[in-house]
Enzyme design. Structure first.
Site, PDB file in Angstrom:
ATOM      1  CE  LYS A   1      -3.809  -2.452   2.220  1.00 35.16           C
ATOM      2  NZ  LYS A   1      -4.628  -2.712   3.409  1.00 35.16           N
TER       3      LYS A   1
ATOM      4  CD  GLN B   1      -3.409  -4.256   6.574  1.00 35.65           C
ATOM      5  OE1 GLN B   1      -3.557  -3.218   5.948  1.00 35.65           O
ATOM      6  NE2 GLN B   1      -3.800  -5.425   6.093  1.00 35.65           N
TER       7      GLN B   1
ATOM      8  CG  ASP C   1      -9.329   0.050   5.112  1.00 32.60           C
ATOM      9  OD1 ASP C   1      -9.077  -0.405   3.976  1.00 32.60           O
ATOM     10  OD2 ASP C   1      -8.595  -0.115   6.103  1.00 32.60           O
TER      11      ASP C   1
END
Ligand code: GUN
Length: 299
Positions: free
Chosen positions: A57, A101, A124
């Site tokens: 990412k 994460q 997200d």
């Protein structure tokens, strides 16, 4: 054995097109006198796979002109400390997107952490505000993996409209939002959608009828040829590490489908790796740029 050769859904290719588009948009955004978009990543603990994903990412950010910073915290970090960091990032006007994460260490409640992220920075798409708005068809950040699946279907003109879609796996990250996106009455949806999960009594009874089969169960080889309809479109979201002493890293990645037997019946299929995986990262770049532009939630 059938001689059917399926069409390959090339996520690497589609993801690179999206990243090029984001890169161009980010550079246009800068030339209008704006600051560079910025993504704040938080990684708690030493999960190896998570480190690899976060690395992918941040590398993608660099390539498309998005600034990124990663806060690495030990796995002993308390929920309170984690939320304090998030509160600080929520208030930081230089930060557009915040990504924690997953998975988190077991002493931390993921929902409590996700809810503490400002939903306007939740690139997200996991915050209940974004999930709720997705469900009622309102502008929101959409979870990157299912949003990437929708882009793949669109790119290859594989319309879900009036198709029977079966989603295997009901996670908050993939299965559930994928099913919502596919069933909404809009340009990319209009499918008749079934969600299967580990309590499904007879999985094959459902999968065999699927025109589009989306598998996000995290179980290597769960879906085999006999479970799939002739001509089905197969989207394999599985990313399972299988020990392989002949591989450089000591493991190889396999999906949730037994590739050869499923490919023998499919009309279209995503490979693993190189199918859905790269799309997740590309869609994160897209969401982060949207956040910088305040395109989803205008100030
Ligand atoms: N863990 C597995 N997939 C994801 C994802 O898309 N976002 C985050 N934050 N964590 C994940």
């Amino acid at each position: 054995m059938s001689s059917n050769i399926p069409n390959i859904i090339d996520g690497q290719h589609v993801a690179s097109l999206i990243r090029e588009e984001v890169s161009q948009d980010a550079s246009d955004w800068l030339s209008l006198g704006n600051r560079a978009p910025k993504l704040q990543v938080i990684l708690v603990g030493g999960n190896q796979a998570s480190k690899v994903y976060v690395g992918a990412k941040t590398k993608a950010c660099e390539e498309v002109g998005i600034l990124s910073e990663t806060l690495m915290l030990p796995d002993t970090t308390s929920e309170k400390i984690l939320k304090d960091h998030i509160a600080r990032f929520n208030d930081d006007e230089e930060i557009d997107g915040i990504l924690v994460q997953l998975p988190l260490p077991s002493h931390i409640t993921p929902l409590a952490v996700i809810e503490s992220i400002d939903h306007r920075k939740d690139v997200d798409g996991f915050h209940p505000m974004n999930v709720g708005r997705l469900t009622i068809g309102q502008p929101c950040y959409r979870s990157c993996t299912p949003a990437g699946i929708m882009e793949l279907l669109k790119y290859y003109s594989l319309s879900p409209k009036s198709k029977d879609v079966v989603v295997v796996g009901a996670s908050n990250i993939v299965g559930s939002p994928a099913a919502i996106m596919l069933s909404r009455e809009n340009e990319e949806g209009k499918a008749t959608t079934t969600i299967c999960h580990k309590y499904t009594r007879d999985l094959t009874r459902h999968t065999i009828g699927a025109d589009i089969l989306i598998v996000a169960a995290g179980v290597p080889g769960l879906i085999t040829g006999p479970m799939v309809k002739e001509g089905a479109i197969i989207i394999d979201v599985g990313m399972n590490r299988i020990a392989d002493p002949t591989a450089q890293r000591g493991y190889r990645l396999v999906g949730d489908c037994d590739y050869d037997s499923v490919a023998a019946k499919a009309s279209w299929i995503t490979p693993v790796p190189g199918g859905v995986g790269p799309m997740t990262v590309a869609m994160l770049m897209k969401n982060t740029l949207l956040a910088a532009k305040k395109a989803v939630y205008p100030a």
